[in-house]
Write an enzyme that holds these catalytic residues in place. Sequence first.
Site, PDB file in Angstrom:
ATOM      1  N   HIS A 107       0.539  -1.172  -0.276  1.00 44.60           N
ATOM      2  CA  HIS A 107      -0.168   0.220  -0.277  1.00 44.60           C
ATOM      3  C   HIS A 107       0.834   0.802   0.088  1.00 44.60           C
ATOM      4  CE1 HIS A 107       0.405  -1.237   4.078  1.00 44.60           C
ATOM      5  NE2 HIS A 107       0.408   0.144   4.820  1.00 44.60           N
ATOM      6  N   LEU A 108       0.441   2.208  -0.194  1.00 41.76           N
ATOM      7  CA  LEU A 108       1.019   3.660  -1.095  1.00 41.76           C
ATOM      8  C   LEU A 108      -0.167   4.495  -0.092  1.00 41.76           C
ATOM      9  CD1 LEU A 108       3.734   4.965  -1.990  1.00 41.76           C
ATOM     10  CD2 LEU A 108       2.281   5.695  -3.829  1.00 41.76           C
TER      11      LEU A 108
HETATM   12  P1  5GP Z   1       1.512   0.075   7.392  1.00 40.96           P
HETATM   13  O1  5GP Z   1       1.582   0.676   8.285  1.00 40.96           O
HETATM   14  O2  5GP Z   1       1.216  -1.026   7.280  1.00 40.96           O
HETATM   15  O3  5GP Z   1       2.145   1.210   6.328  1.00 40.96           O
HETATM   16  O4  5GP Z   1      -0.154   1.169   7.441  1.00 40.96           O
HETATM   17  C1  5GP Z   1      -1.016   0.602   7.454  1.00 40.96           C
HETATM   18  C2  5GP Z   1      -2.432   1.831   7.407  1.00 40.96           C
HETATM   19  O5  5GP Z   1      -3.457   0.601   7.282  1.00 40.96           O
HETATM   20  C3  5GP Z   1      -2.159   2.056   8.778  1.00 40.96           C
HETATM   21  O6  5GP Z   1      -2.604   3.375   8.672  1.00 40.96           O
HETATM   22  C4  5GP Z   1      -3.567   1.738   9.119  1.00 40.96           C
HETATM   23  O7  5GP Z   1      -4.193   2.681  10.093  1.00 40.96           O
HETATM   24  C5  5GP Z   1      -4.676   1.717   8.143  1.00 40.96           C
HETATM   25  N1  5GP Z   1      -5.245  -0.012   8.555  1.00 40.96           N
HETATM   26  C6  5GP Z   1      -5.682  -0.977   9.083  1.00 40.96           C
HETATM   27  N2  5GP Z   1      -6.311  -1.175   9.815  1.00 40.96           N
HETATM   28  C7  5GP Z   1      -7.260  -0.756   8.382  1.00 40.96           C
HETATM   29  C8  5GP Z   1      -8.621  -0.641   7.844  1.00 40.96           C
HETATM   30  O8  5GP Z   1      -8.961  -2.140   8.427  1.00 40.96           O
HETATM   31  N3  5GP Z   1      -9.283  -0.088   7.290  1.00 40.96           N
HETATM   32  C9  5GP Z   1      -8.775   1.387   6.850  1.00 40.96           C
HETATM   33  N4  5GP Z   1      -9.499   1.993   6.216  1.00 40.96           N
HETATM   34  N5  5GP Z   1      -7.240   1.220   7.008  1.00 40.96           N
HETATM   35  C10 5GP Z   1      -6.577   0.110   7.984  1.00 40.96           C
END
Ligand code: 5GP
Length: 123
Positions: A107-108
Amino acid sequence: MAYTYDPQNIFARILRGEIPNKTVAETAHTLVFHDINPHAPVHVLAIPKGPYVNFDHFAAEASVEEIVDFHRTVASVIADLGLAGEAGYRAITNAGMSGMQEVPHYHLHILGGRVLGRLVGPA
Ligand code: 5GP
């Protein structure tokens, strides 16, 4: 490099419609939706629909069509959200342990709407 994709990760579940999301844009290969815990006035996540764990996996193994679709969709969302040009934004992707990646589906993060400070803060 061999990549292992966990089909139970939360973004895979969003893509299967098992968990709701606030969609900003959707194409054949890409979904963009609002982050559930925004860190800026604008904070959206762009994900490919294919099973890629992180940026290097996506760059190495996605088709040209997926890669072009992903980036063109992100650019279009950046324009639609008023972040293009002078306003600006930050696009970040986290990978693995050092990147503190929480969700193992590429994800970006697109962040904007305020001055975001320096790139890297304390751990
Ligand atoms: P990472 O730390 O993996 O780069 O970011 C994961 C992102 O996913 C976080 O900013 C978190 O808030 C978001 N996230 C986690 N679970 C969910 C979800 O169920 N729905 C949405 N829309 N965002 C999520």
